[in-house]
Design a protein around this motif. Sequence first.
Motif, PDB file in Angstrom:
ATOM      1  N   ASP A  27      33.004  37.386  46.445  1.00 40.19           N
ATOM      2  CA  ASP A  27      32.787  38.831  46.327  1.00 40.19           C
ATOM      3  C   ASP A  27      33.758  39.495  45.349  1.00 40.19           C
ATOM      4  O   ASP A  27      33.865  40.723  45.323  1.00 40.19           O
ATOM      5  CB  ASP A  27      32.877  39.496  47.684  1.00 40.19           C
ATOM      6  CG  ASP A  27      34.252  39.332  48.343  1.00 40.19           C
ATOM      7  OD1 ASP A  27      35.073  38.528  47.832  1.00 40.19           O
ATOM      8  OD2 ASP A  27      34.502  39.990  49.374  1.00 40.19           O
ATOM      9  N   PHE A  28      34.457  38.713  44.541  1.00 43.85           N
ATOM     10  CA  PHE A  28      35.415  39.296  43.599  1.00 43.85           C
ATOM     11  C   PHE A  28      34.715  40.175  42.570  1.00 43.85           C
ATOM     12  O   PHE A  28      35.187  41.252  42.226  1.00 43.85           O
ATOM     13  CB  PHE A  28      36.207  38.189  42.907  1.00 43.85           C
ATOM     14  CG  PHE A  28      37.174  38.698  41.868  1.00 43.85           C
ATOM     15  CD1 PHE A  28      38.333  39.351  42.253  1.00 43.85           C
ATOM     16  CD2 PHE A  28      36.923  38.536  40.509  1.00 43.85           C
ATOM     17  CE1 PHE A  28      39.234  39.837  41.301  1.00 43.85           C
ATOM     18  CE2 PHE A  28      37.813  39.005  39.561  1.00 43.85           C
ATOM     19  CZ  PHE A  28      38.964  39.658  39.949  1.00 43.85           C
ATOM     20  N   ILE A  29      33.587  39.708  42.039  1.00 36.90           N
ATOM     21  CA  ILE A  29      32.815  40.493  41.076  1.00 36.90           C
ATOM     22  C   ILE A  29      32.017  41.535  41.846  1.00 36.90           C
ATOM     23  O   ILE A  29      31.183  41.206  42.689  1.00 36.90           O
ATOM     24  CB  ILE A  29      31.886  39.590  40.246  1.00 36.90           C
ATOM     25  CG1 ILE A  29      32.724  38.653  39.361  1.00 36.90           C
ATOM     26  CG2 ILE A  29      30.937  40.421  39.393  1.00 36.90           C
ATOM     27  CD1 ILE A  29      31.907  37.611  38.615  1.00 36.90           C
ATOM     28  N   LYS A  30      32.260  42.797  41.527  1.00 32.59           N
ATOM     29  CA  LYS A  30      31.671  43.886  42.298  1.00 32.59           C
ATOM     30  C   LYS A  30      30.368  44.417  41.706  1.00 32.59           C
ATOM     31  O   LYS A  30      29.596  45.095  42.395  1.00 32.59           O
ATOM     32  CB  LYS A  30      32.673  45.040  42.422  1.00 32.59           C
ATOM     33  CG  LYS A  30      33.954  44.674  43.171  1.00 32.59           C
ATOM     34  CD  LYS A  30      33.664  44.211  44.587  1.00 32.59           C
ATOM     35  CE  LYS A  30      34.918  44.088  45.437  1.00 32.59           C
ATOM     36  NZ  LYS A  30      35.793  42.962  45.019  1.00 32.59           N
ATOM     37  N   ALA A  31      30.106  44.154  40.419  1.00 30.90           N
ATOM     38  CA  ALA A  31      28.889  44.640  39.772  1.00 30.90           C
ATOM     39  C   ALA A  31      28.742  43.919  38.441  1.00 30.90           C
ATOM     40  O   ALA A  31      29.686  43.291  37.937  1.00 30.90           O
ATOM     41  CB  ALA A  31      28.933  46.150  39.558  1.00 30.90           C
ATOM     42  N   GLY A  32      27.544  44.016  37.858  1.00 28.34           N
ATOM     43  CA  GLY A  32      27.321  43.372  36.567  1.00 28.34           C
ATOM     44  C   GLY A  32      26.260  44.089  35.757  1.00 28.34           C
ATOM     45  O   GLY A  32      25.354  44.726  36.313  1.00 28.34           O
ATOM     46  N   VAL A  33      26.384  43.985  34.437  1.00 30.78           N
ATOM     47  CA  VAL A  33      25.394  44.539  33.507  1.00 30.78           C
ATOM     48  C   VAL A  33      25.025  43.448  32.519  1.00 30.78           C
ATOM     49  O   VAL A  33      25.895  42.896  31.834  1.00 30.78           O
ATOM     50  CB  VAL A  33      25.945  45.764  32.749  1.00 30.78           C
ATOM     51  CG1 VAL A  33      24.908  46.257  31.732  1.00 30.78           C
ATOM     52  CG2 VAL A  33      26.326  46.877  33.710  1.00 30.78           C
ATOM     53  N   GLY A  34      23.759  43.134  32.441  1.00 30.60           N
ATOM     54  CA  GLY A  34      23.264  42.159  31.472  1.00 30.60           C
ATOM     55  C   GLY A  34      22.414  42.853  30.426  1.00 30.60           C
ATOM     56  O   GLY A  34      21.409  43.488  30.763  1.00 30.60           O
ATOM     57  N   LEU A  35      22.819  42.749  29.163  1.00 27.15           N
ATOM     58  CA  LEU A  35      22.073  43.350  28.062  1.00 27.15           C
ATOM     59  C   LEU A  35      21.259  42.266  27.362  1.00 27.15           C
ATOM     60  O   LEU A  35      21.822  41.344  26.776  1.00 27.15           O
ATOM     61  CB  LEU A  35      23.030  44.000  27.046  1.00 27.15           C
ATOM     62  CG  LEU A  35      24.047  45.017  27.583  1.00 27.15           C
ATOM     63  CD1 LEU A  35      24.931  45.507  26.430  1.00 27.15           C
ATOM     64  CD2 LEU A  35      23.345  46.178  28.259  1.00 27.15           C
ATOM     65  N   SER A  36      19.943  42.346  27.470  1.00 23.66           N
ATOM     66  CA  SER A  36      19.041  41.446  26.736  1.00 23.66           C
ATOM     67  C   SER A  36      19.351  39.980  27.015  1.00 23.66           C
ATOM     68  O   SER A  36      19.403  39.157  26.101  1.00 23.66           O
ATOM     69  CB  SER A  36      19.144  41.718  25.227  1.00 23.66           C
ATOM     70  OG  SER A  36      18.985  43.081  24.944  1.00 23.66           O
ATOM     71  N   GLY A  37      19.551  39.651  28.279  1.00 27.67           N
ATOM     72  CA  GLY A  37      19.960  38.299  28.621  1.00 27.67           C
ATOM     73  C   GLY A  37      18.830  37.391  29.059  1.00 27.67           C
ATOM     74  O   GLY A  37      17.825  37.839  29.596  1.00 27.67           O
ATOM     75  N   PRO A  38      18.997  36.068  28.855  1.00 24.32           N
ATOM     76  CA  PRO A  38      18.033  35.076  29.351  1.00 24.32           C
ATOM     77  C   PRO A  38      18.410  34.623  30.755  1.00 24.32           C
ATOM     78  O   PRO A  38      19.516  34.123  30.973  1.00 24.32           O
ATOM     79  CB  PRO A  38      18.181  33.934  28.336  1.00 24.32           C
ATOM     80  CG  PRO A  38      19.600  34.020  27.870  1.00 24.32           C
ATOM     81  CD  PRO A  38      20.010  35.467  27.983  1.00 24.32           C
TER      82      PRO A  38
END
Length: 294
Positions: A175-186
Amino acid sequence: MLRALALGVLALVLVSGGMFAFISPPRLLSHYDRLAGGRAGSYPVATGVPFGSHGQRLDIWAPNDQTKAPLPVVIFWYGGGWAKGDRGSYAFAGRALAREGFIVVIPDYRKVPKVLFPAFLDDGAEAVAWVQANIAQHGGDPERVAVMGHSAGAYQAVMLALDAKRLAAVGVAPDFIKAGVGLSGPYDFHPFTSDRAIAAFSEWPNPAETQPITYARIDAPPLLLVTSDGDETVRPKNANNLGARLTALGATAQVTNYGPLDHEEIVMALSAPFREKGPVLADAAAFLNTHLGD
């Protein structure tokens, strides 16, 4: 990468007598961003910081105003088809996110053909471990860390957000990573059809293990998956399929489609000169602030 800058590159080459002829388009964009006022409000805290076990290095950007420190952290991975790219060429992304109030870490990672899957992901996991251990010394809050990336960098970010075992292998809690944003990802691209994907992944014996959608889970951190109908490099089905899988499981996933923008324009929109192409920066910052909190 960033084909839309081709005319600008040509103009600079003609004006300068060729001094920009061998600069990569992302690095040129960072130069253009700086000249267009992109450096206002942020600064490089540190450059070329060593981390990991394979000679990797990272850069750190921060906002000028740090009165609310410690600040939320964004780890940003650049794209390049797992075969090219470097952290210095994406200073425009570091500056943009720092101005939004984040401490930004841009790590390098090893590339194909020197390595294949999963070595570049292992480098990404080591970057996350470095942030966990060290970011407080640079004004960042290790309790509020998000991941973000474009194209192959979005693959890095989303895989690390979803595959808890890879983080556990370097001593990072799921749970260390609290959020994520993927731009144009595969995220759902097997069978492999592009030369880049074939080179990076085809030798792995279980292709499903290379796909972010395989690791979708109900307790995944909230993810913003950015795509566009104009993207002919990474089709919208990648974001659509992963978003639908996460939502069906009960996780938080938002898919945002920027219509006619192409693969390069999505990341270009982070820069000062091309921000009018779409609210990519504003939407990403709003999403991250919502889920990282104060």
